[in-house]
Motif scaffolding. Structure first.
Motif, PDB file in Angstrom:
ATOM      1  N   GLY A   1       1.667   3.907   3.349  1.00 28.18           N
ATOM      2  CA  GLY A   1       1.789   2.949   4.450  1.00 28.18           C
ATOM      3  C   GLY A   1       1.137   3.500   5.714  1.00 28.18           C
ATOM      4  O   GLY A   1       1.312   4.666   6.041  1.00 28.18           O
TER       5      GLY A   1
ATOM      6  N   ASP B   1       3.985  -2.138   2.748  1.00 24.47           N
ATOM      7  CA  ASP B   1       2.621  -1.745   2.337  1.00 24.47           C
ATOM      8  C   ASP B   1       2.267  -2.225   0.930  1.00 24.47           C
ATOM      9  O   ASP B   1       1.116  -2.145   0.533  1.00 24.47           O
ATOM     10  CB  ASP B   1       2.408  -0.219   2.472  1.00 24.47           C
ATOM     11  N   HIS B   2       3.258  -2.725   0.196  1.00 23.05           N
ATOM     12  CA  HIS B   2       2.992  -3.204  -1.174  1.00 23.05           C
ATOM     13  C   HIS B   2       3.075  -4.715  -1.323  1.00 23.05           C
ATOM     14  O   HIS B   2       2.816  -5.240  -2.407  1.00 23.05           O
ATOM     15  CB  HIS B   2       3.976  -2.541  -2.153  1.00 23.05           C
TER      16      HIS B   2
ATOM     17  N   HIS C   1      -1.043   7.161  -3.089  1.00 26.28           N
ATOM     18  CA  HIS C   1      -0.087   6.876  -2.008  1.00 26.28           C
ATOM     19  C   HIS C   1       0.056   8.158  -1.164  1.00 26.28           C
ATOM     20  O   HIS C   1       1.144   8.687  -0.969  1.00 26.28           O
ATOM     21  CB  HIS C   1       1.267   6.410  -2.582  1.00 26.28           C
TER      22      HIS C   1
HETATM   23 MN    MN Z   1       4.631   3.017   0.807  1.00 24.82          MN
END
Ligand code: MN
Ligand code: MLT
Ligand code: ZN
Length: 305
Positions: free
Chosen positions: A11, A92-93, A271
């Motif tokens: 993120g 963020d997903h 990630h």
């Molecule tokens: Mn994340």
């Protein structure tokens, strides 16, 4: 199976818009040897034509522009993204779903019950999409039953519930339930090869370890190098573990586990948070990871297995 990494950062992306940590400042000014990265998402395909989007990041539109196979141009309005699967309900997903609202039919969204609940209440994005193209939600089982997605042939999927965290906005952030986060074991139905994908991994529980042993390629959580990375930098009070991310370094950290896997297993970190020193390709941490035969995912990385 075809794997295309759309975004390999955590993120915030790398560099993060408001961050001047050594990495972010260094990649902006080209004083640190590192690649910029967008936020966490991959695409999978069994037939090379129809793709499953695994996580929909806020950077989705630029990621799709950089991935020509996502636009086969068979009709005036078209896409090769046949379905979307969410491994959790994190910002963020999931935010990328908003960017797909011009679709000519409802988005086919696969997620677990707790994720659907967060996307109906904490962040009511599934209902909101009803005012645009609509979203048809499909349930991901978390009892170990394998499932297939008809529009994405050639892949057999199994979800593993992970001990991690629901998003900060979730009504049950501090009372985690099974299915808040999953890892995904994906098997190619013709070649039998397997990928284990888990961009958020808080703990290596026995079934996770088994999946890691059973797969040919691993794409797992590379968020932080140290548990106290964000605290040491003064940017947060949270430890990596508090956020549901097992750090790479230290006793019981991800590197300890990866060192115990067969050499033939392809080990890829994904990630990766912008603060993580492994992003600096001249760092000792980067060298440590590479000398263990571990790769860093990068945007545009492609694998066929
Ligand atoms: Mn994340
Ligand atoms: C995480 O992986 O912990 C989240 O993406 C954090 C966030 O949403 O910023
Ligand atoms: Zn930074």
């Amino acid at each position: 199976m075809h794997i295309h990494v759309l975004g390999s950062a955590a993120g915030g992306g790398f560099p993060q818009w408001n961050c001047n940590c050594r990495n972010c400042d260094g990649v902006r000014k080209a004083t640190v040897r590192a690649r910029a990265r967008t936020q966490s998402s991959i695409a999978l395909s069994g037939d090379g034509v129809n793709w499953l989007l695994c996580n929909a990041s806020p950077d989705l539109l630029s990621q799709l522009r950089a991935f020509p196979q996502s636009q086969p141009a068979r009709a005036l309005r078209d896409t090769a993204i046949a379905a979307v699967l969410l491994i959790d309900a994190q910002i963020d997903h999931t935010t990328g779903l908003y960017m797909l609202r011009e679709h000519h039919r409802p988005l086919q969204v696969w997620c677990t019950d707790p994720v659907a609940e967060d996307l109906e209440r904490g962040n009511p994005l599934l209902g909101l999409l009803g005012h645009y193209c609509g979203a048809r939600r499909h349930r991901i089982p978390i009892d170990g039953t394998a499932f297939e997605i008809a529009d994405v042939p050639g892949l057999r999927l199994t979800a593993l519930p992970l001990r991690s965290k629901a998003p900060p906005y979730s009504p049950h952030r501090d009372e985690p339930v099974a299915g808040d986060n999953i890892g995904l074991l994906v098997e190619c139905t013709h070649a039998g090869k397997r990928l284990f994908y888990a961009p958020g991994l808080g703990e290596i529980e026995p079934q996770v370890w088994q999946a890691m042993l059973d797969c040919d390629v691993l794409m797992i959580d590379g968020t932080c190098w140290r548990d106290d990375e964000l605290i040491a930098l003064g940017v947060s009070r949270k430890r990596a573990r508090d956020m549901g991310h097992l750090p790479l370094h230290g006793t019981g950290g991800t590197l300890d586990w990866l060192d115990r896997l067969p050499r033939a297993t392809r080990k890829i970190l994904i990630h990766i948070n912008n603060t993580n020193p492994i992003l600096d390709e001249d760092s000792v941490e980067h060298a440590r990871v590479r000398s263990a035969g571990i790769e860093l995912a990068f945007d545009g990385m492609e694998l066929s297995l």
